[in-house]
Design an enzyme around this catalytic site. Sequence first.
Site, PDB file in Angstrom:
ATOM      1  N   TYR A 362       0.818  -1.234   0.000  1.00  0.00           N
ATOM      2  CA  TYR A 362       0.000   0.000   0.000  1.00  0.00           C
ATOM      3  C   TYR A 362       0.846   1.277   0.000  1.00  0.00           C
ATOM      4  O   TYR A 362       2.049   1.243   0.229  1.00  0.00           O
ATOM      5  CB  TYR A 362      -1.089  -0.006   1.056  1.00  0.00           C
ATOM      6  CG  TYR A 362      -0.800  -0.173   2.533  1.00  0.00           C
ATOM      7  CD1 TYR A 362       0.437   0.062   3.102  1.00  0.00           C
ATOM      8  CD2 TYR A 362      -1.852  -0.549   3.383  1.00  0.00           C
ATOM      9  CE1 TYR A 362       0.636  -0.079   4.464  1.00  0.00           C
ATOM     10  CE2 TYR A 362      -1.665  -0.698   4.750  1.00  0.00           C
ATOM     11  CZ  TYR A 362      -0.422  -0.457   5.280  1.00  0.00           C
ATOM     12  OH  TYR A 362      -0.243  -0.592   6.607  1.00  0.00           O
ATOM     13  N   GLU A 363       0.157   2.357  -0.318  1.00  0.00           N
ATOM     14  CA  GLU A 363       0.776   3.674  -0.530  1.00  0.00           C
ATOM     15  C   GLU A 363       1.917   3.597  -1.553  1.00  0.00           C
ATOM     16  O   GLU A 363       2.937   4.273  -1.434  1.00  0.00           O
ATOM     17  CB  GLU A 363       1.181   4.306   0.802  1.00  0.00           C
ATOM     18  CG  GLU A 363      -0.054   4.503   1.675  1.00  0.00           C
ATOM     19  CD  GLU A 363       0.028   5.581   2.719  1.00  0.00           C
ATOM     20  OE1 GLU A 363       0.876   6.482   2.594  1.00  0.00           O
ATOM     21  OE2 GLU A 363      -0.787   5.537   3.652  1.00  0.00           O
TER      22      GLU A 363
END
Length: 380
Positions: A362-363
């Site tokens: 994620y990110e």
Amino acid sequence: MDFTLSEEQLMIKQAAKDFAQSELLPGVIERDETQTFPNELVQKMGQLGFLGMMVNEKYGGSGLDTLSYVLAMEELSKVDASASVMVSVNNSLVCWGLETYGTEAQKEKYLTRLASGEIIGAFCLSEPEAGSDATSQKTTAIDKGDHYILNGTKNWITNGNRAEVYLVIAQTHVEKGHHGINALIVEKGMEGFEIGPKENKLGIRGSDTHSLLFNDVKVPKENRIGEDGFGFKFAMKTLAGGRIGIAAQALGIAAGAYELALQYSKQRKAFGTEIANHQAIAFKLADMHTKIQAARHLVYQAACDKDAKRDYTLSGAMAKLYASEVAMETAIEAVQVHGGNGYVKDYHVERLMRDAKITQIYEGTSEIQKIVISRSILKD
Ligand code: CAA
């Protein structure tokens, strides 16, 4: 680079450590198993100032620097990465985005409540077909004069059901590509806004991850963040800082797994001695310790760059890339050090191993971080 911590920074680190040990640790295995979001603990974290750490005190925040924030993230993540991702999203993506680019009215209406932890927020960029390829937004926000009409689906949204305020990225002018994207503040309960099913995840199972559905949601124009078409830049700039928070989370998972392995290796006996006395184990500990310290320097460097108002896109991406690799590697080795015990839940390391994986995704996946890093070093 001198990373000597100030008295205040040491106090914050200790406060986060105490909170993690006394409040997060007791129910962490059960929350992981039952996928339970720690509602009461979120309130306590708000009271302790962990949810708006870098927000100016005039908006209800703690007014601290980024280094203090990563110190807290590391300590919380050693114990409970499900709780810490909520902290990271609220601080880095939602509060920072609003404080930096929001209007005074938006700050008064939303930021003050978000920074104090009275409510929490979510950041909504990913879609079924726009994960890494974030410019391919299919969610639309059609300009209707004094409001937008929002339609589409967002995926894998942290705090998806628990949030009250959502920063939603959507395409307004398709012909302008990413220059036609806007970021809108959407409130829970707006007509046509539905929370989709909760994701049944490998790790960070205590965090609240949902898809979101927008069906003709009327969003007032005053809820747009920045100028018309600023939405993609908003997302990129916000994520550049978010990645420092996730890097700190990865560092915490690695350090948590290492500390458990170290402790275990000094107690567990095999072949007539504590297993730490066997070079096969001691060398694993040496590798873990070295890599964690290297990751820590990258994370601190990125935080210091942000605090010094230097560009932190490159240092943040390097910190996230490296710390998430170290988290995965260290957690796998910590399970190995624990042997059979590592494979059962009571010893915590199997959870840390499952939690570590998301930090590479994620990110911005590790591959996206390599795009960011390579473009940065090749551009000159
Ligand atoms: N700061 C400011 N602007 C930036 C930027 C940055 N760090 N990075 C890119 N931009 C700008 C570019 O300058 C460009 O604008 P101009 O055309 O005006 O120059 C625009 O953004 C598009 O950039 P690119 O041409 O480089 O676009 P691209 O499609 O080739 O790649 C990318 C961009 C870096 C790969 C980007 O799509 C990306 O970061 N993808 C990953 C998305 C991501 O991280 N998703 C995470 C979801 S959020 C989440 O996980 C939160 C959670 O709940 C935990």
